[in-house]
Design an enzyme around this catalytic site. Structure first.
Site, PDB file in Angstrom:
ATOM      1  N   SER A   1      10.018  27.304 -19.583  1.00  0.00           N
ATOM      2  CA  SER A   1      10.769  28.294 -18.816  1.00  0.00           C
ATOM      3  C   SER A   1       9.790  29.345 -18.344  1.00  0.00           C
ATOM      4  CB  SER A   1      11.869  28.931 -19.677  1.00  0.00           C
ATOM      5  OG  SER A   1      12.531  29.969 -18.962  1.00  0.00           O
TER       6      SER A   1
ATOM      7  N   GLU B   1      20.505  14.259  -0.341  1.00  0.00           N
ATOM      8  CA  GLU B   1      21.722  13.480  -0.594  1.00  0.00           C
ATOM      9  C   GLU B   1      22.798  13.803   0.451  1.00  0.00           C
ATOM     10  OE1 GLU B   1      24.155  15.768  -4.028  1.00  0.00           O
ATOM     11  OE2 GLU B   1      22.171  15.121  -4.687  1.00  0.00           O
TER      12      GLU B   1
ATOM     13  N   HIS C   1      25.915  12.214  -8.156  1.00  0.00           N
ATOM     14  CA  HIS C   1      26.149  13.657  -8.370  1.00  0.00           C
ATOM     15  C   HIS C   1      27.474  13.888  -9.105  1.00  0.00           C
ATOM     16  CE1 HIS C   1      24.881  17.790  -6.589  1.00  0.00           C
ATOM     17  NE2 HIS C   1      25.441  17.942  -7.770  1.00  0.00           N
TER      18      HIS C   1
ATOM     19  N   THR D   1      19.466  16.413 -13.514  1.00  0.00           N
ATOM     20  CA  THR D   1      20.830  16.774 -13.126  1.00  0.00           C
ATOM     21  C   THR D   1      20.829  18.159 -12.488  1.00  0.00           C
ATOM     22  OG1 THR D   1      21.271  17.687 -15.327  1.00  0.00           O
ATOM     23  CG2 THR D   1      21.905  15.390 -14.945  1.00  0.00           C
TER      24      THR D   1
ATOM     25  N   GLY E   1      27.716  15.339 -12.201  1.00  0.00           N
ATOM     26  CA  GLY E   1      27.540  16.274 -13.302  1.00  0.00           C
ATOM     27  C   GLY E   1      28.771  17.054 -13.697  1.00  0.00           C
TER      28      GLY E   1
ATOM     29  N   PHE F   1      15.954  26.899 -19.243  1.00  0.00           N
ATOM     30  CA  PHE F   1      16.705  27.063 -20.490  1.00  0.00           C
ATOM     31  C   PHE F   1      17.844  28.063 -20.334  1.00  0.00           C
ATOM     32  CE2 PHE F   1      16.804  27.412 -25.275  1.00  0.00           C
ATOM     33  CZ  PHE F   1      17.008  26.060 -25.478  1.00  0.00           C
ATOM     34  N   GLY F   2      18.586  27.874 -19.247  1.00  0.00           N
ATOM     35  CA  GLY F   2      19.811  28.637 -19.064  1.00  0.00           C
ATOM     36  C   GLY F   2      20.958  27.989 -19.818  1.00  0.00           C
ATOM     37  N   ARG F   3      22.170  28.213 -19.349  1.00  0.00           N
ATOM     38  CA  ARG F   3      23.358  27.719 -20.057  1.00  0.00           C
ATOM     39  C   ARG F   3      23.361  26.198 -20.193  1.00  0.00           C
ATOM     40  NH1 ARG F   3      24.924  31.631 -16.421  1.00  0.00           N
ATOM     41  NH2 ARG F   3      25.913  33.506 -17.274  1.00  0.00           N
ATOM     42  N   ILE F   4      23.007  25.492 -19.102  1.00  0.00           N
ATOM     43  CA  ILE F   4      23.040  24.030 -19.143  1.00  0.00           C
ATOM     44  C   ILE F   4      21.900  23.494 -19.994  1.00  0.00           C
ATOM     45  CG2 ILE F   4      23.063  21.917 -17.772  1.00  0.00           C
ATOM     46  CD1 ILE F   4      24.131  23.566 -15.428  1.00  0.00           C
TER      47      ILE F   4
ATOM     48  N   ARG G   1      18.637  19.825  -9.265  1.00  0.00           N
ATOM     49  CA  ARG G   1      18.668  19.689  -7.816  1.00  0.00           C
ATOM     50  C   ARG G   1      17.647  18.638  -7.415  1.00  0.00           C
ATOM     51  NH1 ARG G   1      22.966  21.428  -7.618  1.00  0.00           N
ATOM     52  NH2 ARG G   1      23.766  23.310  -6.597  1.00  0.00           N
TER      53      ARG G   1
END
Length: 323
Positions: free
Chosen positions: A179, A271, A289, A240, A291, A156-159, A242
């Site tokens: 989290s 990848e 990839h 989205t 994003g 639950f960071g910025r993204i 890793r």
């Protein structure tokens, strides 16, 4: 005074490359292919600064060099699990990343994958292109409703917060999160969210789960056969973050056996190579990839990397120093 020598390991948007040349003696990777261990060893001995990407190999072996010239790795990207931080620190190399600037576009791609997987958009397009569509009918390609459903968010960071905003305010979704650190009551209240203390609980309680946690050893195969077996059969899983966060063999089995309904992936373990077990899953949407792949964001990422690099050589602490 001579400019610091900077290696940019992959091609950047033209505007950012031009800006870099104003302040640094720049070498570009004209082949625009990932650099391997020997390439990175040579670069560490030859340049004052390197701006790598997630595709470059900067593991512990890559740092086993003498006479290191590199003083800073200004990573082009928010994730830095491809860089062995203890090895960089041992050599006295500063490491920075580019947070903030790609949060919105990465959340947009996560929402794109969620909608595509839920509504079977990939399957529908393939049917049309193969000229197999026989026309509208009431039972054709029934998918899952998104509006009003429960969205689980891991990390639950910025993204993760940007994804919660889209789900809650855009689609009226109920937000549940996992989290490892306790999220503030104020932040939970903003999205009317509930925090769970385990991935298993989140998978059992959610219709959709979107991954926004860091990669690296600590989160490798955070999603695995054991906890996928505990998920709702209706679950749609989105990644989205890793590639290594998901055990892809376990995911392929869960999709084939209909343990979960569908998935959407923008990142992959190893990848650009794709696990062959994933390639035949019709209920899987895959993107290469993408994003952060908008002009605005890719330029901002480059400018942010350059700002960190300039600050370092001007004797300041870079704003995005991670090691």
């Amino acid at each position: 005074m001579s400019k610091p020598k900077l290696l940019i390991t992959r091609r950047w948007p033209k505007a950012v490359e031009e800006a870099a040349m104003e302040h640094f003696d720049v070498t570009l990777n004209d082949k625009d292919i990932p650099l391997g261990i020997e390439d990175m060893r040579d670069a560490l001995k030859s340049y004052d600064a390197i701006s790598p990407t997630v595709t470059d190999v900067l593991n512990a072996k890559a740092f086993k060099v003498e006479d290191v010239s590199c003083k800073i790795l200004c990573n082009y990207g928010v994730g830095y699990s491809h860089i062995d931080l203890p090895s960089a620190q041992k050599l006295g190399i500063c490491v920075t990343n580019t947070p903030d600037v790609l949060s919105d576009c990465t959340a947009d791609i996560a929402m794109t994958l969620m909608l595509m997987a839920a509504r079977r958009a990939g399957e529908g397009e393939r049917e049309l292109r193969a000229k197999k569509w026989g026309g509208w009918r009431p039972t054709h390609m029934i998918g899952a409703k998104v509006t009003g459903k429960t969205l689980g968010i891991i990390g639950f960071g910025r993204i993760g917060q940007a994804m919660a905003s889209r789900g809650h305010f855009g689609f009226g979704m109920k937000i549940k999160i996992f989290s490892r650190s306790q999220v503030s009551a104020e932040l939970l209240e903003r999205y009317n969210a509930e925090q769970f203390n385990s991935v298993e609980t989140l998978l059992r309680k959610s219709d959709f789960v979107s991954l926004h946690c860091p990669g690296g050893t600590s989160n490798r195969h955070l999603i695995n056969a054991s906890n996928l077996a505990q998920a709702r059969p209706e679950l749609v899983l989105i990644n989205t973050a890793r590639g290594e966060v998901i055990d892809e063999v376990a995911l392929a089995n869960a999709l084939e056996n209909k343990t979960i309904k569908a998935a959407g992936l923008d990142v992959f373990d190893g990848e650009p190579n794709i696990n062959p077990n994933l390639m035949t899953a019709p209920n899987l949407v895959m993107l290469p990839h993408l994003g952060s792949a908008t002009r605005e964001t890719r330029e901002e990422m480059g400018f942010r990397a350059l700002a960190n690099c300039r600050a370092f050589f001007e004797g300041e602490t870079p704003m995005d120093k991670v090691a």
